[in-house]
Write an enzyme that holds these catalytic residues in place. Structure first.
Site, PDB file in Angstrom:
ATOM      1  N   LYS A 138       0.859  -1.181   0.000  1.00  0.00           N
ATOM      2  CA  LYS A 138       0.000   0.000   0.000  1.00  0.00           C
ATOM      3  C   LYS A 138       0.900   1.237   0.000  1.00  0.00           C
ATOM      4  CE  LYS A 138      -3.726   0.077   2.672  1.00  0.00           C
ATOM      5  NZ  LYS A 138      -4.650  -0.168   3.804  1.00  0.00           N
ATOM      6  N   GLU A 230      -7.669  -5.428  -0.126  1.00  0.00           N
ATOM      7  CA  GLU A 230      -8.505  -4.979   0.991  1.00  0.00           C
ATOM      8  C   GLU A 230     -10.002  -5.131   0.712  1.00  0.00           C
ATOM      9  OE1 GLU A 230      -8.815  -0.891   3.352  1.00  0.00           O
ATOM     10  OE2 GLU A 230      -6.798  -1.714   3.441  1.00  0.00           O
ATOM     11  N   ASN A 238      -6.794  -2.145   9.727  1.00  0.00           N
ATOM     12  CA  ASN A 238      -7.156  -0.750  10.021  1.00  0.00           C
ATOM     13  C   ASN A 238      -7.610  -0.561  11.467  1.00  0.00           C
ATOM     14  OD1 ASN A 238      -6.741   0.256   7.333  1.00  0.00           O
ATOM     15  ND2 ASN A 238      -8.617  -0.790   6.738  1.00  0.00           N
ATOM     16  N   HIS A 258       2.307   8.993  13.892  1.00  0.00           N
ATOM     17  CA  HIS A 258       1.221   8.145  13.393  1.00  0.00           C
ATOM     18  C   HIS A 258       0.902   7.031  14.394  1.00  0.00           C
ATOM     19  CE1 HIS A 258      -1.270   5.705  10.815  1.00  0.00           C
ATOM     20  NE2 HIS A 258      -0.425   4.696  10.905  1.00  0.00           N
TER      21      HIS A 258
END
Length: 357
Positions: A138, A230, A238, A258
């Site tokens: 990703k 996904e 997630n 993050h």
């Protein structure tokens, strides 16, 4: 060396986790590339760029240094890197090496995915957090309205992880990385989660770190192999990110890391899970571990309606409805649609509890 193999729809690639392998990168560059462009940031460059460049001849390799921090995952920096690739005459048989944390990996990977409609790239992570972002393909940049909204699924040709580079990480970066390991443990099994809760992040040995990294990577690798784009269980990765991305956007990218945002988001997901499913999860134990390891749980005054608005810009939203990854138990995750009214109540209660910690 116990390497991990990931099978994507286009090719398989190795993940090598060991000490001092940044000096052996050429060994894992299996193709005869016409040229190589190393992308790194201004903090990592001072520490490890020369080590990477020493693997190759000067006339074959170029380097581009970007500012460190989430702000570099922008269209402007992306465009600059495309321009650098063109200036250095990279072609379809060239290679990009992403040397750095998740920001560099996401950005350089997206450049590789779109330069001349796609060229090879190798991830060389230098943070704990990047064990997660470097695996699975990703790649993305941020938009001012949300995180990772412009991107692609584009697997690397290798992930070369020299854990010796992690010795230079700040405490906040260690916390950031371990938040993603917590996520993978919660997806996986209680034993892995309890191992992490028994870990003092201020006193990590390389051997413990390698063990945790390999376990986390295997969890992710197994999921992305079975659901590369996904469509199903990859959504479980997630966990904690729905609120995390909104916090990052609202507070300003880089105010907290993050992973620190993911830690808060994971705690929130636990809280919502307990109320939604009437179950008891290790919420208090996890919260105490976060406190002991100095995660920044005290948030400034937040506008809940604005947070919900940002959460609804998330790429996982369906028909303007927020989809949250919740837990019925450790290792038993589900995706649940949460309406705005319930989400407002959950957030109000959670933020109030954090302020009272």
């Amino acid at each position: 060396m116990d390497n991990i193999i990931v099978q994507s729809s286009s090719h398989s690639y190795q993940i090598i986790v060991a000490e001092n392998i940044r000096f052996q990168i050429k060994k894992y560059v299996t193709k005869d590339y016409s040229s190589i462009m190393v992308v790194t940031d201004d903090q990592v460059a001072k520490l490890y760029l020369d080590d990477i460049l020493s693997n190759f001849s000067d006339d074959q390799v170029y380097s581009v240094i970007i500012p460190s921090g989430e702000q570099s995952k922008s269209f402007e920096t992306y465009y600059k890197l495309q321009t650098e690739a063109l200036k250095h005459k990279l072609d379809r048989k060239s290679l990009i090496i992403a040397l750095g944390g998740g920001v560099v990996g996401d950005l350089a990977g997206f450049v590789a995915a779109t330069f001349l409609r796609g060229i090879d790239y190798i991830q060389v992570p230098t943070t704990i957090l990047a064990h997660d972002s470097s695996v699975g393909g990703k790649v993305a940049i941020n938009h001012e309205l949300g995180k990772n909204l412009i991107g692609s699924f584009y697997p690397p040709v290798a992930v070369i992880y020299d854990v010796e580079t992690l010795n230079s990480l700040s405490p906040s970066e260690i916390r950031s990385g371990y938040a993603e390991l917590v996520k993978e443990a919660l997806i996986s099994n209680a034993y892995f989660f309890e191992e992490i809760l028994a870990t003092n992040l201020a006193d990590l040995s390389n051997q413990v770190l390698i063990d945790h990294l390999k376990k986390g990577i295997r969890v992710k690798a197994e999921i992305v192999e079975s659901d590369e784009k996904e469509a199903g269980i990859r959504k479980f990765l997630n966990l904690g990110h729905t609120l995390a991305h909104a916090l990052e956007a609202e507070l300003g990218y880089g105010v907290i890391t993050h992973g620190e945002a993911v830690a808060i988001g994971t705690l929130f997901a636990m809280s919502v899970s307990e109320e939604t499913f009437d179950v008891t999860l290790p919420y208090e134990e996890f919260k105490q571990w976060l406190i002991e390891n100095e995660y920044p749980l005290q948030l400034p005054s937040l506008d809940i309606e604005k947070l919900i608005h940002i959460m609804k810009l998330d790429k996982k939203v369906v028909n303007h409805k927020i989809q949250m990854v919740l837990m019925k138990a450790i290792g038993q995750l589900v995706v649940v649609e949460i309406d705005d009214e319930k989400l407002h109540c959950f957030l109000k209660k959670f933020i109030s509890e954090l302020m009272d910690k």
